[in-house]
Write an enzyme that holds these catalytic residues in place. Sequence first.
Site, short mmCIF file in Angstrom:
data_model
loop_
_atom_site.label_atom_id
_atom_site.label_comp_id
_atom_site.label_asym_id
_atom_site.label_seq_id
_atom_site.Cartn_x
_atom_site.Cartn_y
_atom_site.Cartn_z
N TYR A 44 0.92 -1.38 0.05
CA TYR A 44 0.06 -0.04 -0.03
C TYR A 44 0.94 1.16 0.00
N GLU A 86 -0.91 4.58 9.93
CA GLU A 86 -2.29 4.66 9.84
C GLU A 86 -2.71 5.82 10.67
C1 LIG Z 1 7.66 -9.13 19.40
C2 LIG Z 1 7.30 -9.10 17.92
C3 LIG Z 1 5.93 -8.80 17.66
C4 LIG Z 1 5.37 -9.11 16.26
C5 LIG Z 1 3.80 -8.58 16.04
C6 LIG Z 1 3.56 -9.04 14.70
C7 LIG Z 1 2.59 -8.51 13.59
C8 LIG Z 1 1.76 -7.22 14.15
C9 LIG Z 1 0.44 -7.56 13.34
C10 LIG Z 1 -0.43 -6.75 13.19
C11 LIG Z 1 -0.47 -5.24 13.59
C12 LIG Z 1 -1.53 -4.49 13.37
C13 LIG Z 1 -1.77 -3.97 12.35
C14 LIG Z 1 -0.56 -3.13 11.73
C15 LIG Z 1 -0.86 -2.71 10.27
C16 LIG Z 1 -0.29 -1.81 9.72
C17 LIG Z 1 1.08 -1.32 10.06
C18 LIG Z 1 1.66 -1.32 8.75
C19 LIG Z 1 1.31 -0.32 7.72
C20 LIG Z 1 0.89 0.83 7.97
C21 LIG Z 1 0.38 1.56 6.76
C22 LIG Z 1 0.16 3.12 6.77
O1 LIG Z 1 0.37 3.72 7.51
S1 LIG Z 1 -0.77 3.51 5.32
C23 LIG Z 1 -0.94 5.31 5.41
C24 LIG Z 1 -1.54 5.71 6.55
N1 LIG Z 1 -1.95 7.37 6.26
C25 LIG Z 1 -2.47 7.96 6.95
O2 LIG Z 1 -3.29 7.57 8.00
C26 LIG Z 1 -2.50 9.42 6.75
C27 LIG Z 1 -3.44 10.27 7.95
N2 LIG Z 1 -4.21 11.28 7.10
C28 LIG Z 1 -5.62 11.18 6.82
O3 LIG Z 1 -6.08 10.24 7.22
C29 LIG Z 1 -6.30 12.48 6.34
O4 LIG Z 1 -6.06 12.84 5.10
C30 LIG Z 1 -6.62 13.30 7.32
C31 LIG Z 1 -7.49 12.44 8.27
C32 LIG Z 1 -5.49 13.89 8.10
C33 LIG Z 1 -7.53 14.34 6.73
O5 LIG Z 1 -7.18 15.32 6.00
P1 LIG Z 1 -7.80 16.49 5.72
O6 LIG Z 1 -7.09 17.19 4.62
O7 LIG Z 1 -8.16 17.24 6.59
O8 LIG Z 1 -9.13 16.09 5.18
P2 LIG Z 1 -9.51 15.76 3.61
O9 LIG Z 1 -9.85 17.02 2.92
O10 LIG Z 1 -8.64 14.88 3.17
O11 LIG Z 1 -11.10 15.32 3.92
C34 LIG Z 1 -12.02 16.21 4.62
C35 LIG Z 1 -13.16 15.41 4.92
O12 LIG Z 1 -12.85 14.11 5.03
C36 LIG Z 1 -13.20 13.17 6.17
N3 LIG Z 1 -12.38 12.02 6.27
C37 LIG Z 1 -11.28 12.02 6.36
N4 LIG Z 1 -10.58 10.79 6.47
C38 LIG Z 1 -11.68 10.03 6.42
C39 LIG Z 1 -12.00 8.70 6.54
N5 LIG Z 1 -10.89 7.95 6.64
N6 LIG Z 1 -12.98 8.37 6.33
C40 LIG Z 1 -14.02 9.03 6.05
N7 LIG Z 1 -14.15 10.29 6.28
C41 LIG Z 1 -12.72 10.94 6.45
C42 LIG Z 1 -13.07 14.34 7.04
O13 LIG Z 1 -13.56 14.18 8.49
C43 LIG Z 1 -13.37 15.52 6.27
O14 LIG Z 1 -14.78 15.61 6.39
P3 LIG Z 1 -15.69 16.86 6.67
O15 LIG Z 1 -15.43 17.63 5.30
O16 LIG Z 1 -17.24 16.36 6.78
O17 LIG Z 1 -15.45 17.66 7.79
C1 LIG Z 2 6.52 1.37 10.81
C2 LIG Z 2 5.61 2.25 9.78
C3 LIG Z 2 5.15 1.65 8.69
C4 LIG Z 2 4.38 2.28 7.86
N1 LIG Z 2 3.66 1.75 6.98
C5 LIG Z 2 3.35 2.42 5.81
C6 LIG Z 2 2.59 1.86 4.75
O1 LIG Z 2 2.55 0.39 4.72
N2 LIG Z 2 2.32 2.63 3.51
C7 LIG Z 2 2.16 3.83 3.56
O2 LIG Z 2 1.82 4.37 2.91
N3 LIG Z 2 2.59 4.55 4.85
C8 LIG Z 2 3.25 3.88 5.76
N4 LIG Z 2 3.68 4.58 6.93
C9 LIG Z 2 3.63 5.75 7.11
C10 LIG Z 2 2.79 6.36 7.96
O3 LIG Z 2 1.36 6.34 7.68
C11 LIG Z 2 3.11 8.03 8.13
O4 LIG Z 2 4.41 7.93 8.68
C12 LIG Z 2 2.07 8.48 9.20
O5 LIG Z 2 0.63 8.75 8.64
C13 LIG Z 2 2.36 9.79 9.74
O6 LIG Z 2 2.35 10.72 8.83
P1 LIG Z 2 4.05 11.54 8.70
O7 LIG Z 2 4.98 10.73 8.70
O8 LIG Z 2 4.03 12.51 7.65
O9 LIG Z 2 4.09 12.53 10.22
P2 LIG Z 2 4.05 13.96 10.03
O10 LIG Z 2 2.49 14.53 9.67
O11 LIG Z 2 5.00 14.73 9.48
O12 LIG Z 2 3.81 14.29 11.62
C14 LIG Z 2 5.17 14.85 12.20
C15 LIG Z 2 4.71 15.72 13.54
O13 LIG Z 2 3.81 16.80 13.12
C16 LIG Z 2 2.56 16.67 13.54
N5 LIG Z 2 1.51 17.16 12.78
C17 LIG Z 2 1.34 16.88 11.55
N6 LIG Z 2 0.22 17.51 11.27
C18 LIG Z 2 -0.36 18.21 12.10
C19 LIG Z 2 -1.52 18.82 12.19
N7 LIG Z 2 -2.23 19.44 11.22
N8 LIG Z 2 -1.87 19.44 13.43
C20 LIG Z 2 -1.19 19.40 14.62
N9 LIG Z 2 -0.04 18.61 14.50
C21 LIG Z 2 0.42 17.84 13.19
C22 LIG Z 2 2.25 14.98 14.16
O14 LIG Z 2 1.52 15.12 15.40
C23 LIG Z 2 3.82 14.77 14.43
O15 LIG Z 2 4.23 15.35 15.84
C24 LIG Z 2 4.30 3.70 7.86
C25 LIG Z 2 5.01 4.53 8.89
C26 LIG Z 2 5.77 3.78 9.87
C27 LIG Z 2 6.41 4.38 11.01
#
Ligand SMILES: CCCCC/C=C\C/C=C\C/C=C\C/C=C\C/C=C\C=C\C(=O)SCCNC(=O)CCNC(=O)[C@H](O)C(C)(C)COP(=O)(O)OP(=O)(O)OC[C@H]1O[C@@H](n2cnc3c(N)ncnc32)[C@H](O)[C@@H]1OP(=O)(O)O
Ligand SMILES: Cc1cc2nc3c(=O)[nH]c(=O)nc-3n(C[C@H](O)[C@H](O)[C@H](O)COP(=O)(O)OP(=O)(O)OC[C@H]3O[C@@H](n4cnc5c(N)ncnc54)[C@H](O)[C@@H]3O)c2cc1C
Length: 664
Positions: free
Chosen positions: A135, A424
């Site tokens: 992803y 996430e």
């Molecule tokens: C000892 C050994 C142990 C071993 C253990 C072994 C295994 C472990 C196994 C399992 C572990 C479990 C899980 C692990 C899983 C995964 C980890 C690995 C992968 C990780 C992957 C990632 O990280 S993927 C990338 C993820 N990225 C993010 O999450 C980005 C965060 N940002 C956002 O989500 C958004 O954009 C936002 C929430 C900050 C919104 O930004 P903004 O610009 O303000 O808004 P938008 O214009 O984009 O949207 C506006 C409107 O949309 C609504 N909204 C936003 N998000 C959502 C949504 N998700 N669903 C529905 N609606 C949404 C928002 O509220 C606004 O609405 P209104 O307009 O009505 O206000």
């Molecule tokens: C182990 C690991 C696995 C991952 N796996 C994936 C994957 O499989 N796929 C994928 O796409 N991504 C993955 N990611 C990325 C992950 O989803 C991002 O790192 C995460 O969403 C945070 O975004 P960032 O790194 O841009 O943090 P930033 O947004 O740069 O955050 C930095 C600091 O700024 C603050 N900040 C940022 N915006 C605001 C705001 N609006 N208001 C107040 N404070 C703010 C935060 O609180 C934080 O303290 C992974 C990350 C890790 C660490």
Amino acid sequence: MEGVDYLADERKKAEFDVNEMKIVWAGSRHNFELSDRISKLVANDPGFSKEGRTMLPRKELFKNTLRKATYAWKRIIELRLSEEEAAKLRHFVDEPAFTDLHWGMFIPAIKGQGTDEQQKKWLPLAYKMQIIGCYAQTELGHGSNVQGLETTATFDPQTDEFVIHSPTLTSSKWWPGGLGKVSTHAVVYARLITNGKDYGINGFIVQLRSLEDHKPLPGVTVGDIGLKFGNGAYNTMDNGVLRFDHVRIPRDQMLMRVSQVTREGKYVQSDVPRQLLYGTMVYVRQTIVSDASNALSRAVCIATRYSAVRRQFGSQNGGQEIQVIDYKTQQNRLFPLLASAYAFRFVGEWLKWLYTDVTQRLQANDFSTLPEAHACTAGLKSLTTTATADGIEECRKLCGGHGYLCSSGLPELFAVYVPACTYEGDNTVLLLQVARFLMKTVSQLGSGKKPVGTIAYMGRIEHLMQCRSDVKQAKDWLKPSAVVEAFEARAARMSVACAQNLSKFDNPEEGFAELAADLAEAAVAHCQLIVVSKFIEKLQQDIPGEGVKQQLEVLCGIYYLFLLHKHQGDFLGTGYITSKQASLANDQLRALYSQLRPNAISLVDAFNYTDHFLDSILGRYDGNVYPKLYEAAWKDPLNQSDIADGFHEYIRPLLKQQLRTARL
Ligand SMILES: CCCCC/C=C\C/C=C\C/C=C\C/C=C\C/C=C\C=C\C(=O)SCCNC(=O)CCNC(=O)[C@H](O)C(C)(C)COP(=O)(O)OP(=O)(O)OC[C@H]1O[C@@H](n2cnc3c(N)ncnc32)[C@H](O)[C@@H]1OP(=O)(O)O
Ligand SMILES: Cc1cc2nc3c(=O)[nH]c(=O)nc-3n(C[C@H](O)[C@H](O)[C@H](O)COP(=O)(O)OP(=O)(O)OC[C@H]3O[C@@H](n4cnc5c(N)ncnc54)[C@H](O)[C@@H]3O)c2cc1C
């Protein structure tokens, strides 16, 4: 001595039916039997041994993970495991691997955002692992701000293709798990451009590597982003970097459930909300909440067993010293974590229900509960992962010096778990999403729109702004109605205070930025209310088993009274309770610790963890800690010889020099 249960006396003290509690913990008899069977299958298979994992250099560690992940797949096929059983097996193998992202995000993204036709084409390949996916959303320059992503997908009507391109260094994809060295495909999030117009972010299926020789395809630059926090830990995962140089993909590899681009290059928006593009994140956040109870319970199990084994001070007439679990300070640090593990279990179960409900509604084009589902998954992901990461570290400290050894299992557990506060969605960013939802709810209170679900309490805002706690004695704090009202009044008052302060700003966005810290606290109060309410609701169900319900009542009381104590400032400051009532809550909390104490070991036994899964000498089921710690020390590579490598090079010349100086 092998075979002796050093915790047997502790187990005899239990006042409830542990086997029935195991079923409550697992969620159902079916879940219990499934977990029990698969965890033992993994524990008894030498192919899944964890021996020496934290000692391996990165390349060997990674190769070992590839071996284990593919061996797991082989066993899944040989044993004809169902999807549910296979997921359990991967869970108990307990080593982060590319398969987590393939099954956990790549497939769900295609399911959630692909059309029926696209699902038909791609899912069978993915299910058979004939392609491996990840992803790819986050970039070097942007993670939280999804709208700020820079990768472009420009439609070329001449060839009916999209051109995927990384225009800047900061647009390099950065972090996706499984990307660095394994994935053949990715769901790539990019800005959709057609007819010169930018339509924002959309998902695209892009092949990255050859299915023949695994080489990156032309125009694709891909690799691992480097070593991460901790020994072993998440370094089993190949988090990757990815750049595109005008890579062409067929138009039908744009995920087209939310919007489409026609053969002529016309952008068409479906009648489903654009937020469904974020659906995979909602799904994964929900699973992360359930996983929080796994990780926290694991740390708590280790710390509780060890606290009963470990003795310090207080020996009388040459007798044994006191078990550290009997110190009230130890209980005050440990028991709320034990209670939190159970609380997160139940809120995780409820969230799964909410997610299933919203998914069914979406299929029927009912989008009304999507904002609440987003707020709940975002808020509870933030609340539970923060508490779990802090809780694992607290468990390490609760184990004193030995907790710092890798053989305690706690350092690795922490290192693997702590990025859950970031991936996430950064936990603070997610709380601010909840705060937006709360402010919207408060602003609509006069409009006649009735708040429902987890914000239904806002519908009683007039009462909640005025009411006062009627607690008169400590045991009044055991009344569910008294507790729920306290948490509702606190959450409602904090939200209303934020809304009133926001209204003083001419520009609402400026106000939101200025008041962000208060807004995040109001979001925490709201999320804690959800967890407390769901625990209390769980207790209103029929719970079989002698003494089981009573133990859960004790745990529930500890969970909310500890929160009340920790956040006393909010409850006092909003005027709902007096300092006398706060003090009565604390008296009741201490009384509950005493009630929990004889049951502590059995309450962690109810998690039903094998020693293989716990992977902790301090948390061994039999409590045989010291001989095993002693044995493990000798297995360290440094102890392979009496004389250390480097002695002749560095230490000997030093000692010789000192001898010469001494002779002078
Ligand atoms: C000892 C050994 C142990 C071993 C253990 C072994 C295994 C472990 C196994 C399992 C572990 C479990 C899980 C692990 C899983 C995964 C980890 C690995 C992968 C990780 C992957 C990632 O990280 S993927 C990338 C993820 N990225 C993010 O999450 C980005 C965060 N940002 C956002 O989500 C958004 O954009 C936002 C929430 C900050 C919104 O930004 P903004 O610009 O303000 O808004 P938008 O214009 O984009 O949207 C506006 C409107 O949309 C609504 N909204 C936003 N998000 C959502 C949504 N998700 N669903 C529905 N609606 C949404 C928002 O509220 C606004 O609405 P209104 O307009 O009505 O206000
Ligand atoms: C182990 C690991 C696995 C991952 N796996 C994936 C994957 O499989 N796929 C994928 O796409 N991504 C993955 N990611 C990325 C992950 O989803 C991002 O790192 C995460 O969403 C945070 O975004 P960032 O790194 O841009 O943090 P930033 O947004 O740069 O955050 C930095 C600091 O700024 C603050 N900040 C940022 N915006 C605001 C705001 N609006 N208001 C107040 N404070 C703010 C935060 O609180 C934080 O303290 C992974 C990350 C890790 C660490």
